[in-house]
Design a protein around this motif. Structure first.
Motif, PDB file in Angstrom:
ATOM      1  N   MET A 245      12.155 -30.063  22.329  1.00  0.00           N
ATOM      2  CA  MET A 245      12.974 -28.961  21.820  1.00  0.00           C
ATOM      3  C   MET A 245      13.252 -29.057  20.319  1.00  0.00           C
ATOM      4  O   MET A 245      13.039 -28.081  19.585  1.00  0.00           O
TER       5      MET A 245
ATOM      6  N   GLN B 262      11.750 -26.412  17.593  1.00  0.00           N
ATOM      7  CA  GLN B 262      12.682 -25.637  16.778  1.00  0.00           C
ATOM      8  C   GLN B 262      12.351 -25.767  15.288  1.00  0.00           C
ATOM      9  O   GLN B 262      12.364 -24.773  14.548  1.00  0.00           O
TER      10      GLN B 262
ATOM     11  N   ALA C 143      13.244 -21.672  14.658  1.00  0.00           N
ATOM     12  CA  ALA C 143      13.975 -20.865  15.638  1.00  0.00           C
ATOM     13  C   ALA C 143      15.396 -21.390  15.790  1.00  0.00           C
ATOM     14  O   ALA C 143      15.727 -22.492  15.327  1.00  0.00           O
ATOM     15  N   ASN C 144      16.269 -20.578  16.418  1.00  0.00           N
ATOM     16  CA  ASN C 144      17.622 -21.050  16.700  1.00  0.00           C
ATOM     17  C   ASN C 144      17.652 -21.760  18.052  1.00  0.00           C
ATOM     18  O   ASN C 144      16.671 -21.781  18.791  1.00  0.00           O
ATOM     19  N   ARG C 145      18.796 -22.356  18.393  1.00  0.00           N
ATOM     20  CA  ARG C 145      18.900 -23.162  19.603  1.00  0.00           C
ATOM     21  C   ARG C 145      18.710 -22.332  20.870  1.00  0.00           C
ATOM     22  O   ARG C 145      18.106 -22.800  21.840  1.00  0.00           O
TER      23      ARG C 145
ATOM     24  N   ASP D 275      16.827 -19.657  21.202  1.00  0.00           N
ATOM     25  CA  ASP D 275      15.405 -19.318  21.338  1.00  0.00           C
ATOM     26  C   ASP D 275      14.590 -20.493  21.866  1.00  0.00           C
ATOM     27  O   ASP D 275      13.700 -20.319  22.709  1.00  0.00           O
ATOM     28  N   VAL D 276      14.877 -21.693  21.369  1.00  0.00           N
ATOM     29  CA  VAL D 276      14.089 -22.839  21.830  1.00  0.00           C
ATOM     30  C   VAL D 276      14.562 -23.351  23.185  1.00  0.00           C
ATOM     31  O   VAL D 276      13.953 -24.263  23.758  1.00  0.00           O
ATOM     32  N   SER D 277      15.641 -22.766  23.723  1.00  0.00           N
ATOM     33  CA  SER D 277      16.032 -23.039  25.108  1.00  0.00           C
ATOM     34  C   SER D 277      15.229 -22.179  26.078  1.00  0.00           C
ATOM     35  O   SER D 277      15.147 -22.491  27.268  1.00  0.00           O
TER      36      SER D 277
ATOM     37  N   ALA E 169      19.337 -32.365  22.165  1.00  0.00           N
ATOM     38  CA  ALA E 169      19.864 -31.541  21.076  1.00  0.00           C
ATOM     39  C   ALA E 169      21.282 -31.976  20.686  1.00  0.00           C
ATOM     40  O   ALA E 169      21.645 -31.971  19.505  1.00  0.00           O
TER      41      ALA E 169
ATOM     42  N   ASP F  70      25.464 -21.377  20.469  1.00  0.00           N
ATOM     43  CA  ASP F  70      25.267 -20.507  19.304  1.00  0.00           C
ATOM     44  C   ASP F  70      26.518 -19.698  18.988  1.00  0.00           C
ATOM     45  O   ASP F  70      26.811 -19.407  17.823  1.00  0.00           O
TER      46      ASP F  70
END
Length: 408
Positions: free
Chosen positions: A37, A41, A46-48, A50-52, A242, A366
């Protein structure tokens, strides 16, 4: 000639060993998005949340695969289904390693999850048919292959120098899968004798009558409970790497905590399997869910390196036996010939819970800039699971002691 003595036999334990090896190899599909992750990212900016999504799509595919592939196992047998799925997942890993954008990776992760599902619910359902007295510990061992996969693979990839490149890791996993799983699948071609199947189904029918629930009612309740417990379970498992990066400890430390958590989960599953053989699946599941809720509360004040290691181990020791308990309950109450589909459905619901929880936790992070509210969200969902288990236990005792039929 049919031979009911094959249940809990030497062959059953050999089959268990082969099944665990397969599970360790093929189940990495649901863990690798967690480990990579931070690297994904950084590469795709990307933001958190999106990468989830890769993890969420993996789990959605994994969930649907548990049900669909489980039905295929009921119809075509585990050996053929396993061979087809292993080839499919290996090819998809290679394609994912070439992903030019995050959204291509997300798309392919769904298919990795779907094909990897053969290594969880369908394998558990198949192996559970070969045990009666020791079904709990046998199911726990197969389910432990899932956690061992998450513990062993990240460290192995790091040790051979591929830990810094998520694309290299995907390629390596694909190659190992296609070289190992199809040959092992050939060892699982033997079919269960009809007499052995009748013995198990007689006990299941007696338990269903004693419980006061129809199989459909029990299955629906287990499905809802599975969503609740696994939304809660997903917060530490999906976001621990993360979280460690946020605290400045680094992704390697986070991967170590995930491995520690999953190794604790293996111990928990073995203990839970032993308890299930003695007390049955429902009491075992209630114990595990209650302990998981307590462990989630412990994450709230934890923020130091040592405290996170300790709480991660406690969490793993608390929750590891929950998901296998669902499979044990299904096999205790439902027919052998429907094992793949029935276990697959309940596993599908637990995995949907993991997918939902992994994504929601990223969204909450977020919005708030912290994982504190994400942990509280998990605790609330865990309460739903506990409530359903208490209801099932209460109704079962009202309708006639749940242990009127031995859970062995």
């Amino acid at each position: 000639m049919s031979d009911p003595s094959v249940l809990d036999s030497r062959y059953s334990w050999f089959r268990l060993m082969v099944t665990v090896l397969i599970a360790i190899v093929i189940n990495v599909g649901i863990w690798i998005p967690i480990v990579v992750m931070p690297a994904v990212q950084a590469e795709f900016a990307a933001n958190r949340a999106d990468v989830s999504i890769p993890y969420t799509l993996t789990m959605i595919g994994f969930a649907l695969g548990n049900f669909v592939v489980g039905r295929a196992v009921d119809r075509f047998g585990v050996a053929l289904t396993l061979s087809v799925c292993s080839v499919a997942v290996a090819i998809t890993y290679i394609l994912a390693a070439l992903s030019p954008t995050l959204w291509v990776l997300i798309f392919l992760q769904f298919f990795i999850g779907f094909a990897s599902a053969i290594g969880f619910g369908p394998l558990i359902a198949d192996l559970s048919k070969w045990f009666l007295k020791r079904r709990g510990i046998a199911v726990a061992l197969v389910a432990s292959g899932n956690y061992l996969s998450g513990s062993v693979w990240p460290l192995a990839l790091e040790a051979v120098g591929g830990g810094d490149s998520w694309r290299w890791s995907y390629s390596a996993i694909g190659i190992v899968t296609i070289l190992t799983v199809p040959p092992l699948a050939l060892l699982l071609r033997r079919s269960l004798p009809e007499d052995a199947m009748r013995i198990a189904d007689t006990q299941s029918a007696l338990r269903t009558k004693a419980s006061g629930f129809t199989p459909r009612q029990l299955q629906m309740m287990l499905g809802v409970a599975g969503v609740g417990c696994c939304v809660a379970m997903s917060m530490p498992q999906v976001h621990i790497v993360a979280l460690c990066v946020d605290y400045g400890f680094g992704a390697v430390v986070g991967a170590e905590m995930l491995s520690l958590m999953l190794l604790g989960g293996v111990v928990s599953r073995l203990i839970s399997g032993t308890l299930a053989d003695r007390f049955g699946g429902i009491p075992t599941l209630l114990i595990g869910s209650t302990l998981q809720c307590i462990a989630l509360f412990l994450y709230l004040p934890a923020g130091g390196l040592v405290s996170l290691y300790v709480v991660s181990l406690i969490f793993g020791l608390s929750q590891g036996g929950i998901v296998p308990s669902y499979a044990i309950i299904v096999r205790e109450y439902m027919p052998t010939k429907e094992a793949g589909a029935r276990v697959g459905f309940v596993m599908m619901m637990t995995i949907f819970g993991m997918a939902l929880g992994g994504w929601v936790s990223g969204v909450i992070y977020d919005l708030t800039g912290s994982y504190q509210w994400a942990f509280l969200n998990g605790i609330i969902w865990n309460g739903l699971n506990i409530g359903i288990m208490i209801l099932i236990l209460y109704r079962s005792q009202r309708g006639g002691d749940m242990q009127a039929v031995p859970a062995q």
